[in-house]
Design an enzyme around this catalytic site. Structure first.
Site, short mmCIF file in Angstrom:
data_model
loop_
_atom_site.label_atom_id
_atom_site.label_comp_id
_atom_site.label_asym_id
_atom_site.label_seq_id
_atom_site.Cartn_x
_atom_site.Cartn_y
_atom_site.Cartn_z
N GLU A 107 0.83 -1.21 0.00
CA GLU A 107 0.00 0.00 0.00
C GLU A 107 0.86 1.27 0.00
OE1 GLU A 107 -3.05 0.28 -0.61
OE2 GLU A 107 -3.66 -1.80 -0.45
N CYS B 14 -13.40 2.22 -14.72
CA CYS B 14 -13.90 3.60 -14.59
C CYS B 14 -12.70 4.54 -14.43
CB CYS B 14 -14.85 3.69 -13.40
SG CYS B 14 -15.78 5.24 -13.37
N CYS C 48 -17.61 2.15 -20.03
CA CYS C 48 -18.95 1.92 -19.48
C CYS C 48 -19.59 0.63 -20.00
CB CYS C 48 -19.85 3.12 -19.73
SG CYS C 48 -19.22 4.64 -18.96
N CYS D 221 -18.68 -2.22 -17.86
CA CYS D 221 -18.75 -1.96 -16.42
C CYS D 221 -19.91 -2.73 -15.77
CB CYS D 221 -18.95 -0.46 -16.19
SG CYS D 221 -19.07 -0.03 -14.44
S1 SF4 Z 1 -20.88 2.99 -16.00
FE1 SF4 Z 1 -19.11 2.28 -14.80
S2 SF4 Z 1 -17.32 2.98 -16.01
FE2 SF4 Z 1 -19.10 4.17 -16.70
S3 SF4 Z 1 -19.06 6.03 -15.42
FE3 SF4 Z 1 -20.44 4.56 -14.44
S4 SF4 Z 1 -19.12 3.53 -12.92
FE4 SF4 Z 1 -17.76 4.52 -14.41
#
Ligand code: SF4
Length: 301
Positions: free
Chosen positions: A37, A193, A200, A203
């Site tokens: 860390e 992200c 996205c 995600c």
């Molecule tokens: S969908 Fe996932 S990658 Fe896209 S902005 Fe939202 S949290 Fe971030």
């Protein structure tokens, strides 16, 4: 049947997709996790991996590091950058030996009281080494929470108490599940992200992400210019430290004078290293890494 929570979605994704990193393997102890860390705070994973292995080969527990002088920690830190972390990590090892018999403590207040261990690191160790429920909030997590929950494209600049609260509200109540979710949030921010190129469609929380639902375009990301290095005091400090790391003891002033021609800048960089507790003067005409070797300057090359 109820919908899976945000943490459940991210944790499931993490269990399938997490990068295979050695400090995440079962049985890795709290000391190894603490070292990882500290190293990872300002250094990319790919550079930390060999340094982390070498560090733990040499100092498998806090007592081993505490028994060596700070100079050895600075030397082993090599070119990971921000070498004060090496000295603070050794200070931390000494405190662990003196206050806790050589075992990394598992209580948050005791972790927070260790030298060089701040809000993030203490909670990361408590969660990842001891399976406790704490919000572990780094830059990546703040960005994920900011986008997915608040619908903002990016988090503010500093870690605030509000970030801890916002993150804690997302954690499962059961400690082990919360620790897993904390690791998963960090991973999601690190590899999906991301600041400039959130993926996205890949995600796990796309369907519940507030920022995605708002239909906003991908953020341009923080407009940080790459930091200039050439010609800076940082470069001069690095050159001076490089010479001192290679030596085994005091280095004559004249040898250090050779690393940089600008006398004023070189003197300023050297003074900064002394102020930061990385270097110490010896006998008025030489310098060495703190606590390093014999008190006799090396001969000039
Ligand atoms: S969908 Fe996932 S990658 Fe896209 S902005 Fe939202 S949290 Fe971030």
């Amino acid at each position: 049947m109820t919908e899976p929570t945000f943490a459940t979605l991210v944790s499931r994704w993490y269990e399938e997709n997490a990068r295979d990193l050695p400090w995440r393997e079962p049985g890795v102890g709290a000391w190894a996790i603490l070292v990882s860390e500290v190293m990872l705070q300002q250094t990319p994973v790919v550079r930390v991996l060999p340094a982390w292995r070498a560090w733990l080969d040499r100092w498998p527990d806090p007592a081993a590091l505490a028994a060596d002088p700070p100079a050895e920690a600075i030397r082993m830190w090599g070119r990971l950058g921000y070498p004060r972390r090496a000295v603070r990590l050794r200070d931390c090892a000494v405190a662990i030996v003196e206050r806790h018999g050589g075992a990394v403590p598992d209580k948050l207040d005791q972790l927070l009281a260790l030298p060089g261990v701040g809000t993030y690191t203490a909670r990361a160790v408590a969660a990842f080494a001891y399976g406790q429920r704490h919000p572990v909030v780094d830059t990546n997590v703040r960005r994920v929470v900011s986008r997915a929950v608040a619908g903002e494209p990016d988090a503010g600049p500093a870690t605030r108490p509000a970030d801890l609260v916002a993150c804690e509200e997302l954690l499962p109540l059961e400690p082990a599940a919360a620790a897993l979710a904390s690791a998963a949030f960090m991973e999601l921010g690190a590899v999906v992200c991301t600041a400039r190129s959130p993926r996205c469609p890949a995600c796990p929380v796309e369907s519940v992400c507030a920022w995605r639902a708002s239909g906003q375009e991908a953020p341009a990301g923080p407009t940080r210019r790459p930091q200039r290095y050439a010609g800076t005091d940082r470069q001069v400090r690095g050159l001076l430290l490089g010479v001192l790391r290679e030596a085994t003891g005091p280095v004559p002033h004249q040898r250090l004078d050779q690393v940089w021609s600008d006398d004023v800048q070189r003197a300023r960089a050297l003074a900064g290293l002394v102020t930061d507790g990385l270097v110490e003067p010896v006998g008025g005409a030489a310098f060495r890494l703190v606590g390093d070797g014999p008190a006799t300057p090396l001969p000039l090359p």
